[in-house]
Design a protein around this motif. Sequence first.
Motif, PDB file in Angstrom:
ATOM      1  N   THR A 189     163.787 -18.858  17.523  1.00 34.85           N
ATOM      2  CA  THR A 189     164.766 -19.850  17.962  1.00 34.85           C
ATOM      3  C   THR A 189     164.077 -21.176  18.261  1.00 34.85           C
ATOM      4  OG1 THR A 189     166.102 -18.099  18.959  1.00 34.85           O
ATOM      5  CG2 THR A 189     166.560 -20.355  19.665  1.00 34.85           C
ATOM      6  N   LEU A 190     164.611 -22.242  17.694  1.00 33.59           N
ATOM      7  CA  LEU A 190     164.166 -23.599  17.992  1.00 33.59           C
ATOM      8  C   LEU A 190     165.262 -24.252  18.826  1.00 33.59           C
ATOM      9  CD1 LEU A 190     162.394 -26.167  17.590  1.00 33.59           C
ATOM     10  CD2 LEU A 190     163.654 -26.538  15.462  1.00 33.59           C
ATOM     11  N   ALA A 191     164.907 -24.752  19.995  1.00 26.16           N
ATOM     12  CA  ALA A 191     165.899 -25.381  20.878  1.00 26.16           C
ATOM     13  C   ALA A 191     165.382 -26.741  21.327  1.00 26.16           C
ATOM     14  CB  ALA A 191     166.166 -24.499  22.090  1.00 26.16           C
ATOM     15  N   CYS A 192     166.325 -27.634  21.589  1.00 30.53           N
ATOM     16  CA  CYS A 192     165.978 -28.975  22.049  1.00 30.53           C
ATOM     17  C   CYS A 192     166.985 -29.396  23.112  1.00 30.53           C
ATOM     18  CB  CYS A 192     166.013 -29.939  20.867  1.00 30.53           C
ATOM     19  SG  CYS A 192     165.533 -31.614  21.282  1.00 30.53           S
ATOM     20  N   HIS A 193     166.473 -30.013  24.173  1.00 33.78           N
ATOM     21  CA  HIS A 193     167.326 -30.455  25.273  1.00 33.78           C
ATOM     22  C   HIS A 193     166.897 -31.855  25.702  1.00 33.78           C
ATOM     23  CE1 HIS A 193     169.545 -30.557  29.018  1.00 33.78           C
ATOM     24  NE2 HIS A 193     168.421 -30.773  29.661  1.00 33.78           N
ATOM     25  N   ASP A 194     167.859 -32.736  25.836  1.00 32.69           N
ATOM     26  CA  ASP A 194     167.606 -34.100  26.310  1.00 32.69           C
ATOM     27  C   ASP A 194     167.838 -34.125  27.819  1.00 32.69           C
ATOM     28  OD1 ASP A 194     167.419 -36.795  26.786  1.00 32.69           O
ATOM     29  OD2 ASP A 194     169.146 -37.351  25.567  1.00 32.69           O
ATOM     30  N   ASP A 195     166.745 -34.144  28.589  1.00 35.41           N
ATOM     31  CA  ASP A 195     166.823 -34.197  30.046  1.00 35.41           C
ATOM     32  C   ASP A 195     166.875 -35.675  30.445  1.00 35.41           C
ATOM     33  OD1 ASP A 195     166.453 -34.179  32.782  1.00 35.41           O
ATOM     34  OD2 ASP A 195     164.727 -32.822  32.745  1.00 35.41           O
ATOM     35  N   ARG A 196     168.082 -36.220  30.470  1.00 34.34           N
ATOM     36  CA  ARG A 196     168.251 -37.656  30.743  1.00 34.34           C
ATOM     37  C   ARG A 196     167.892 -38.036  32.173  1.00 34.34           C
ATOM     38  NH1 ARG A 196     172.879 -39.823  26.820  1.00 34.34           N
ATOM     39  NH2 ARG A 196     172.384 -38.405  25.127  1.00 34.34           N
ATOM     40  N   THR A 197     168.065 -37.108  33.095  1.00 35.65           N
ATOM     41  CA  THR A 197     167.738 -37.381  34.492  1.00 35.65           C
ATOM     42  C   THR A 197     166.253 -37.700  34.646  1.00 35.65           C
ATOM     43  OG1 THR A 197     169.470 -35.870  35.201  1.00 35.65           O
ATOM     44  CG2 THR A 197     167.807 -36.461  36.841  1.00 35.65           C
ATOM     45  N   ASN A 198     165.403 -36.901  34.000  1.00 37.43           N
ATOM     46  CA  ASN A 198     163.956 -37.085  34.088  1.00 37.43           C
ATOM     47  C   ASN A 198     163.377 -37.826  32.885  1.00 37.43           C
ATOM     48  OD1 ASN A 198     163.606 -35.616  36.578  1.00 37.43           O
ATOM     49  ND2 ASN A 198     164.092 -33.795  35.394  1.00 37.43           N
ATOM     50  N   ARG A 199     164.262 -38.249  31.985  1.00 41.11           N
ATOM     51  CA  ARG A 199     163.854 -38.956  30.763  1.00 41.11           C
ATOM     52  C   ARG A 199     162.787 -38.169  29.997  1.00 41.11           C
ATOM     53  NH1 ARG A 199     165.359 -44.017  29.716  1.00 41.11           N
ATOM     54  NH2 ARG A 199     163.345 -44.488  28.777  1.00 41.11           N
ATOM     55  N   MET A 200     163.125 -36.899  29.733  1.00 45.41           N
ATOM     56  CA  MET A 200     162.224 -36.007  29.012  1.00 45.41           C
ATOM     57  C   MET A 200     162.979 -35.321  27.873  1.00 45.41           C
ATOM     58  SD  MET A 200     159.232 -36.109  30.554  1.00 45.41           S
ATOM     59  CE  MET A 200     158.275 -34.650  30.348  1.00 45.41           C
ATOM     60  N   LEU A 201     162.316 -35.200  26.748  1.00 40.15           N
ATOM     61  CA  LEU A 201     162.823 -34.400  25.649  1.00 40.15           C
ATOM     62  C   LEU A 201     162.119 -33.050  25.746  1.00 40.15           C
ATOM     63  CD1 LEU A 201     164.533 -34.237  23.068  1.00 40.15           C
ATOM     64  CD2 LEU A 201     162.499 -35.004  21.814  1.00 40.15           C
ATOM     65  N   ARG A 202     162.881 -31.970  25.825  1.00 44.09           N
ATOM     66  CA  ARG A 202     162.307 -30.642  25.984  1.00 44.09           C
ATOM     67  C   ARG A 202     162.613 -29.823  24.728  1.00 44.09           C
ATOM     68  NH1 ARG A 202     160.502 -31.186  31.036  1.00 44.09           N
ATOM     69  NH2 ARG A 202     161.827 -32.219  32.564  1.00 44.09           N
ATOM     70  N   ILE A 203     161.553 -29.368  24.098  1.00 44.06           N
ATOM     71  CA  ILE A 203     161.654 -28.607  22.854  1.00 44.06           C
ATOM     72  C   ILE A 203     161.006 -27.251  23.095  1.00 44.06           C
ATOM     73  CG2 ILE A 203     161.005 -28.528  20.414  1.00 44.06           C
ATOM     74  CD1 ILE A 203     160.626 -31.644  20.677  1.00 44.06           C
ATOM     75  N   MET A 245     153.966 -30.843  14.841  1.00 43.77           N
ATOM     76  CA  MET A 245     153.812 -29.960  15.966  1.00 43.77           C
ATOM     77  C   MET A 245     154.852 -28.851  15.912  1.00 43.77           C
ATOM     78  SD  MET A 245     152.972 -32.710  18.971  1.00 43.77           S
ATOM     79  CE  MET A 245     154.356 -33.735  18.533  1.00 43.77           C
ATOM     80  N   ILE A 246     156.084 -29.230  15.672  1.00 41.39           N
ATOM     81  CA  ILE A 246     157.152 -28.224  15.626  1.00 41.39           C
ATOM     82  C   ILE A 246     156.934 -27.285  14.440  1.00 41.39           C
ATOM     83  CG2 ILE A 246     159.636 -27.878  15.330  1.00 41.39           C
ATOM     84  CD1 ILE A 246     159.971 -30.542  16.886  1.00 41.39           C
ATOM     85  N   ASP A 247     156.512 -27.838  13.325  1.00 38.96           N
ATOM     86  CA  ASP A 247     156.227 -27.010  12.160  1.00 38.96           C
ATOM     87  C   ASP A 247     155.138 -25.986  12.474  1.00 38.96           C
ATOM     88  OD1 ASP A 247     156.408 -26.297   9.307  1.00 38.96           O
ATOM     89  OD2 ASP A 247     154.408 -27.205   9.190  1.00 38.96           O
ATOM     90  N   ASN A 248     154.095 -26.407  13.161  1.00 41.43           N
ATOM     91  CA  ASN A 248     153.019 -25.486  13.534  1.00 41.43           C
ATOM     92  C   ASN A 248     153.546 -24.371  14.434  1.00 41.43           C
ATOM     93  OD1 ASN A 248     149.974 -24.932  13.693  1.00 41.43           O
ATOM     94  ND2 ASN A 248     150.623 -24.954  15.832  1.00 41.43           N
ATOM     95  N   LEU A 249     154.382 -24.717  15.409  1.00 42.10           N
ATOM     96  CA  LEU A 249     154.939 -23.704  16.309  1.00 42.10           C
ATOM     97  C   LEU A 249     155.836 -22.719  15.557  1.00 42.10           C
ATOM     98  CD1 LEU A 249     155.788 -25.854  19.454  1.00 42.10           C
ATOM     99  CD2 LEU A 249     153.738 -24.506  19.004  1.00 42.10           C
ATOM    100  N   LEU A 250     156.629 -23.236  14.624  1.00 41.29           N
ATOM    101  CA  LEU A 250     157.500 -22.362  13.834  1.00 41.29           C
ATOM    102  C   LEU A 250     156.687 -21.447  12.918  1.00 41.29           C
ATOM    103  CD1 LEU A 250     160.370 -24.855  12.965  1.00 41.29           C
ATOM    104  CD2 LEU A 250     160.525 -22.863  14.471  1.00 41.29           C
ATOM    105  N   GLN A 251     155.621 -21.977  12.315  1.00 41.37           N
ATOM    106  CA  GLN A 251     154.769 -21.150  11.462  1.00 41.37           C
ATOM    107  C   GLN A 251     154.074 -20.054  12.270  1.00 41.37           C
ATOM    108  OE1 GLN A 251     152.148 -23.124   8.695  1.00 41.37           O
ATOM    109  NE2 GLN A 251     153.645 -24.723   8.320  1.00 41.37           N
ATOM    110  N   ASN A 252     153.600 -20.400  13.474  1.00 39.23           N
ATOM    111  CA  ASN A 252     152.989 -19.393  14.341  1.00 39.23           C
ATOM    112  C   ASN A 252     153.996 -18.308  14.696  1.00 39.23           C
ATOM    113  OD1 ASN A 252     150.488 -20.582  14.374  1.00 39.23           O
ATOM    114  ND2 ASN A 252     150.653 -21.371  16.456  1.00 39.23           N
ATOM    115  N   ALA A 253     155.201 -18.718  15.045  1.00 37.52           N
ATOM    116  CA  ALA A 253     156.236 -17.744  15.395  1.00 37.52           C
ATOM    117  C   ALA A 253     156.524 -16.816  14.217  1.00 37.52           C
ATOM    118  CB  ALA A 253     157.507 -18.463  15.841  1.00 37.52           C
ATOM    119  N   ALA A 254     156.622 -17.378  13.020  1.00 35.36           N
ATOM    120  CA  ALA A 254     156.890 -16.565  11.827  1.00 35.36           C
ATOM    121  C   ALA A 254     155.728 -15.612  11.539  1.00 35.36           C
ATOM    122  CB  ALA A 254     157.149 -17.465  10.629  1.00 35.36           C
ATOM    123  N   LYS A 255     154.500 -16.076  11.763  1.00 34.41           N
ATOM    124  CA  LYS A 255     153.312 -15.258  11.495  1.00 34.41           C
ATOM    125  C   LYS A 255     153.252 -14.027  12.392  1.00 34.41           C
ATOM    126  CE  LYS A 255     149.676 -17.807  11.689  1.00 34.41           C
ATOM    127  NZ  LYS A 255     148.391 -18.507  11.909  1.00 34.41           N
TER     128      LYS A 255
END
Length: 100
Positions: free
Chosen positions: A19-33, A1-11
């Motif tokens: 920019t690829l960013a990742c955040h661990d939202d521990r309060t809501n137990r969510m990984l945000r990319i 999934m991330i590879d597809n998003l990066l390829q689209n961005a490059a295209k």
Amino acid sequence: MIDNLLQNAAKFTAAGHITLACHDDRTNRMLRISVSDTGIGIPPEKREWVFERFTKVDPFKPGTGIGLYLCRLVITRLGGDIHVCPEYEGGCCIRISLPY
């Protein structure tokens, strides 16, 4: 999934940055990319349309038009969400939220 998003961005980003960013939202137990770029962007009226099968923002660019559709399919089956960030300007930002 991330590879597809990066390829689209490059295209769709002839100049500028991606920019690829990742955040661990521990309060809501969510990984945000997020993948953001300074490319051509997606018009507001097409922000949901791009996740449909066989849709292409630019018919002259290579691709089948199923990448974002498959990303959404997998992410929603995992209980997550993917969307185009409406507040982002100067290109495109796609954000993924996955529960853990």
